[in-house]
Scaffold this motif. Structure first.
Motif, PDB file in Angstrom:
ATOM      1  N   GLN A   3       2.109  -5.509  -6.477  1.00  0.00           N
ATOM      2  CA  GLN A   3       2.257  -4.291  -7.282  1.00  0.00           C
ATOM      3  C   GLN A   3       2.167  -3.407  -6.188  1.00  0.00           C
ATOM      4  O   GLN A   3       0.971  -3.254  -5.466  1.00  0.00           O
ATOM      5  CB  GLN A   3       1.105  -3.873  -8.111  1.00  0.00           C
ATOM      6  CG  GLN A   3       1.382  -4.680  -9.458  1.00  0.00           C
ATOM      7  CD  GLN A   3       2.421  -4.371 -10.361  1.00  0.00           C
ATOM      8  OE1 GLN A   3       2.733  -3.332 -10.281  1.00  0.00           O
ATOM      9  NE2 GLN A   3       3.237  -5.516 -10.806  1.00  0.00           N
ATOM     10  N   ILE A   4       2.988  -2.130  -5.864  1.00  0.00           N
ATOM     11  CA  ILE A   4       3.152  -1.409  -4.835  1.00  0.00           C
ATOM     12  C   ILE A   4       2.801   0.291  -5.414  1.00  0.00           C
ATOM     13  O   ILE A   4       3.345   0.404  -6.201  1.00  0.00           O
ATOM     14  CB  ILE A   4       4.456  -1.570  -4.280  1.00  0.00           C
ATOM     15  CG1 ILE A   4       4.801  -3.037  -3.745  1.00  0.00           C
ATOM     16  CG2 ILE A   4       4.561  -0.487  -3.009  1.00  0.00           C
ATOM     17  CD1 ILE A   4       6.286  -3.162  -3.611  1.00  0.00           C
ATOM     18  N   PHE A   5       1.866   0.890  -4.295  1.00  0.00           N
ATOM     19  CA  PHE A   5       1.517   2.087  -4.736  1.00  0.00           C
ATOM     20  C   PHE A   5       1.830   2.896  -3.307  1.00  0.00           C
ATOM     21  O   PHE A   5       1.413   2.536  -2.244  1.00  0.00           O
ATOM     22  CB  PHE A   5       0.353   2.088  -5.031  1.00  0.00           C
ATOM     23  CG  PHE A   5      -0.001   1.821  -6.378  1.00  0.00           C
ATOM     24  CD1 PHE A   5      -0.072   2.515  -7.543  1.00  0.00           C
ATOM     25  CD2 PHE A   5      -0.352   0.341  -6.213  1.00  0.00           C
ATOM     26  CE1 PHE A   5      -0.395   1.620  -8.748  1.00  0.00           C
ATOM     27  CE2 PHE A   5      -0.568  -0.217  -7.688  1.00  0.00           C
ATOM     28  CZ  PHE A   5      -0.793   0.378  -8.884  1.00  0.00           C
ATOM     29  N   ILE A   6       2.477   4.179  -3.680  1.00  0.00           N
ATOM     30  CA  ILE A   6       2.564   4.931  -2.361  1.00  0.00           C
ATOM     31  C   ILE A   6       2.228   6.462  -2.780  1.00  0.00           C
ATOM     32  O   ILE A   6       2.430   6.877  -4.024  1.00  0.00           O
ATOM     33  CB  ILE A   6       4.336   5.197  -2.064  1.00  0.00           C
ATOM     34  CG1 ILE A   6       4.814   3.767  -1.635  1.00  0.00           C
ATOM     35  CG2 ILE A   6       4.379   6.103  -0.857  1.00  0.00           C
ATOM     36  CD1 ILE A   6       6.272   3.977  -1.300  1.00  0.00           C
ATOM     37  N   ASP A   7       1.300   6.616  -2.134  1.00  0.00           N
ATOM     38  CA  ASP A   7       0.351   7.952  -2.423  1.00  0.00           C
ATOM     39  C   ASP A   7      -0.164   8.062  -3.801  1.00  0.00           C
ATOM     40  O   ASP A   7       0.093   9.009  -4.920  1.00  0.00           O
ATOM     41  CB  ASP A   7       1.031   9.224  -2.106  1.00  0.00           C
ATOM     42  CG  ASP A   7       0.741   9.393  -0.613  1.00  0.00           C
ATOM     43  OD1 ASP A   7       0.038   9.260   0.084  1.00  0.00           O
ATOM     44  OD2 ASP A   7       1.712  10.150  -0.219  1.00  0.00           O
ATOM     45  N   ASP A   8      -0.623   6.673  -4.302  1.00  0.00           N
ATOM     46  CA  ASP A   8      -1.031   6.586  -5.683  1.00  0.00           C
ATOM     47  C   ASP A   8      -0.130   6.649  -6.635  1.00  0.00           C
ATOM     48  O   ASP A   8      -0.343   6.632  -7.782  1.00  0.00           O
ATOM     49  CB  ASP A   8      -2.208   7.684  -5.937  1.00  0.00           C
ATOM     50  CG  ASP A   8      -3.667   7.438  -5.171  1.00  0.00           C
ATOM     51  OD1 ASP A   8      -3.821   6.075  -5.220  1.00  0.00           O
ATOM     52  OD2 ASP A   8      -4.003   8.363  -4.772  1.00  0.00           O
ATOM     53  N   ARG A   9       1.258   6.773  -6.296  1.00  0.00           N
ATOM     54  CA  ARG A   9       2.206   6.603  -7.260  1.00  0.00           C
ATOM     55  C   ARG A   9       2.540   5.138  -7.494  1.00  0.00           C
ATOM     56  O   ARG A   9       3.086   4.341  -6.555  1.00  0.00           O
ATOM     57  CB  ARG A   9       3.461   7.409  -6.913  1.00  0.00           C
ATOM     58  CG  ARG A   9       4.636   7.258  -7.678  1.00  0.00           C
ATOM     59  CD  ARG A   9       5.860   7.710  -7.171  1.00  0.00           C
ATOM     60  NE  ARG A   9       7.154   7.595  -7.835  1.00  0.00           N
ATOM     61  CZ  ARG A   9       8.301   7.927  -7.470  1.00  0.00           C
ATOM     62  NH1 ARG A   9       8.382   8.721  -6.239  1.00  0.00           N
ATOM     63  NH2 ARG A   9       9.496   7.553  -8.000  1.00  0.00           N
ATOM     64  N   HIS A  10       2.713   4.683  -8.761  1.00  0.00           N
ATOM     65  CA  HIS A  10       3.014   3.095  -8.639  1.00  0.00           C
ATOM     66  C   HIS A  10       4.642   3.085  -8.856  1.00  0.00           C
ATOM     67  O   HIS A  10       5.472   3.626  -9.365  1.00  0.00           O
ATOM     68  CB  HIS A  10       2.510   2.996 -10.260  1.00  0.00           C
ATOM     69  CG  HIS A  10       2.875   1.208 -10.781  1.00  0.00           C
ATOM     70  ND1 HIS A  10       3.145   1.044 -11.824  1.00  0.00           N
ATOM     71  CD2 HIS A  10       2.598   0.278  -9.926  1.00  0.00           C
ATOM     72  CE1 HIS A  10       3.280  -0.504 -11.569  1.00  0.00           C
ATOM     73  NE2 HIS A  10       3.015  -0.807 -10.701  1.00  0.00           N
ATOM     74  N   ILE A  11       4.947   2.397  -7.771  1.00  0.00           N
ATOM     75  CA  ILE A  11       6.328   2.017  -7.276  1.00  0.00           C
ATOM     76  C   ILE A  11       6.827   0.709  -8.094  1.00  0.00           C
ATOM     77  O   ILE A  11       7.965   0.750  -8.777  1.00  0.00           O
ATOM     78  CB  ILE A  11       6.478   1.722  -5.966  1.00  0.00           C
ATOM     79  CG1 ILE A  11       6.218   2.781  -5.071  1.00  0.00           C
ATOM     80  CG2 ILE A  11       7.983   1.304  -5.494  1.00  0.00           C
ATOM     81  CD1 ILE A  11       6.868   4.093  -5.430  1.00  0.00           C
ATOM     82  N   GLY A  12       5.840  -0.344  -8.192  1.00  0.00           N
ATOM     83  CA  GLY A  12       6.365  -1.524  -9.269  1.00  0.00           C
ATOM     84  C   GLY A  12       6.025  -2.633  -8.128  1.00  0.00           C
ATOM     85  O   GLY A  12       5.381  -2.665  -7.451  1.00  0.00           O
ATOM     86  N   GLY A  13       7.193  -3.644  -8.363  1.00  0.00           N
ATOM     87  CA  GLY A  13       6.966  -4.803  -7.656  1.00  0.00           C
ATOM     88  C   GLY A  13       7.953  -4.757  -6.517  1.00  0.00           C
ATOM     89  O   GLY A  13       8.785  -3.917  -6.078  1.00  0.00           O
ATOM     90  N   SER A  14       8.418  -5.976  -5.915  1.00  0.00           N
ATOM     91  CA  SER A  14       9.433  -6.373  -4.860  1.00  0.00           C
ATOM     92  C   SER A  14      10.800  -6.000  -5.325  1.00  0.00           C
ATOM     93  O   SER A  14      11.305  -5.088  -4.466  1.00  0.00           O
ATOM     94  CB  SER A  14       9.330  -7.929  -4.494  1.00  0.00           C
ATOM     95  OG  SER A  14      10.154  -7.910  -3.437  1.00  0.00           O
ATOM     96  N   ASP A  15      11.157  -6.132  -6.487  1.00  0.00           N
ATOM     97  CA  ASP A  15      12.463  -5.852  -7.026  1.00  0.00           C
ATOM     98  C   ASP A  15      12.650  -4.169  -7.079  1.00  0.00           C
ATOM     99  O   ASP A  15      13.543  -3.658  -6.735  1.00  0.00           O
ATOM    100  CB  ASP A  15      12.793  -6.354  -8.112  1.00  0.00           C
ATOM    101  CG  ASP A  15      12.933  -7.783  -8.029  1.00  0.00           C
ATOM    102  OD1 ASP A  15      13.269  -8.378  -6.923  1.00  0.00           O
ATOM    103  OD2 ASP A  15      13.044  -8.673  -9.153  1.00  0.00           O
ATOM    104  N   ASP A  16      11.577  -3.358  -7.398  1.00  0.00           N
ATOM    105  CA  ASP A  16      11.548  -2.165  -7.516  1.00  0.00           C
ATOM    106  C   ASP A  16      11.688  -1.422  -6.064  1.00  0.00           C
ATOM    107  O   ASP A  16      12.427  -0.537  -5.941  1.00  0.00           O
ATOM    108  CB  ASP A  16      10.449  -1.657  -8.358  1.00  0.00           C
ATOM    109  CG  ASP A  16      10.236  -2.239  -9.655  1.00  0.00           C
ATOM    110  OD1 ASP A  16      11.019  -1.812 -10.366  1.00  0.00           O
ATOM    111  OD2 ASP A  16       9.095  -2.839  -9.808  1.00  0.00           O
ATOM    112  N   LEU A  17      10.887  -2.078  -5.131  1.00  0.00           N
ATOM    113  CA  LEU A  17      11.012  -1.569  -3.941  1.00  0.00           C
ATOM    114  C   LEU A  17      12.355  -1.619  -3.119  1.00  0.00           C
ATOM    115  O   LEU A  17      12.694  -0.845  -2.651  1.00  0.00           O
ATOM    116  CB  LEU A  17       9.814  -2.176  -3.037  1.00  0.00           C
ATOM    117  CG  LEU A  17       9.761  -1.686  -1.692  1.00  0.00           C
ATOM    118  CD1 LEU A  17       8.859  -0.138  -1.671  1.00  0.00           C
ATOM    119  CD2 LEU A  17       8.820  -2.552  -0.811  1.00  0.00           C
ATOM    120  N   ALA A  18      12.750  -2.959  -3.467  1.00  0.00           N
ATOM    121  CA  ALA A  18      14.174  -3.103  -3.053  1.00  0.00           C
ATOM    122  C   ALA A  18      15.048  -2.266  -3.704  1.00  0.00           C
ATOM    123  O   ALA A  18      15.917  -1.778  -2.786  1.00  0.00           O
ATOM    124  CB  ALA A  18      14.738  -4.568  -3.123  1.00  0.00           C
ATOM    125  N   ALA A  19      15.356  -1.750  -4.959  1.00  0.00           N
ATOM    126  CA  ALA A  19      16.243  -0.969  -5.558  1.00  0.00           C
ATOM    127  C   ALA A  19      16.027   0.374  -4.979  1.00  0.00           C
ATOM    128  O   ALA A  19      16.867   1.173  -4.734  1.00  0.00           O
ATOM    129  CB  ALA A  19      15.804  -1.072  -7.060  1.00  0.00           C
TER     130      ALA A  19
END
Length: 85
Positions: free
Chosen positions: A56-72
């Motif tokens: 589970q990934i967050f950038i400046d407290d914004r929820h990005i999602g998972g690995s697939d979301d980051l890759a997208a």
């Protein structure tokens, strides 16, 4: 540089993939290993609106999602802007 956080578990290939992508961008996120559960896992569940998978990934407290979301985001050309904020 924005604050980047990632919740991971040991031996998780998706976690490794996300970490490699972030490393390729010159970013070292704050990593929380939740392999054994504990308070960080509870924190992740709350922050990720009940999301139980890792990473589970967050950038400046914004929820990005998972690995697939980051890759997208990377494929769409939007990740660099988030990391430069």
């Amino acid at each position: 540089m924005p604050k980047i956080e990632i919740y991971t578990k040991a031996f998780c290939p998706y976690c490794s993939r996300a970490m490699k992508l972030l490393a390729s961008k010159g970013v070292t996120p704050e990593e929380y290993d939740i392999t054994m559960g504990g308070p960080k896992r509870a924190e992740m569940l709350e922050r990720a609106n009940g999301g139980t998978t890792v990473p589970q990934i967050f950038i400046d407290d914004r929820h990005i999602g998972g690995s697939d979301d980051l890759a997208a985001l990377e494929r769409a050309g939007k990740l660099d802007a988030l990391l430069a904020a």
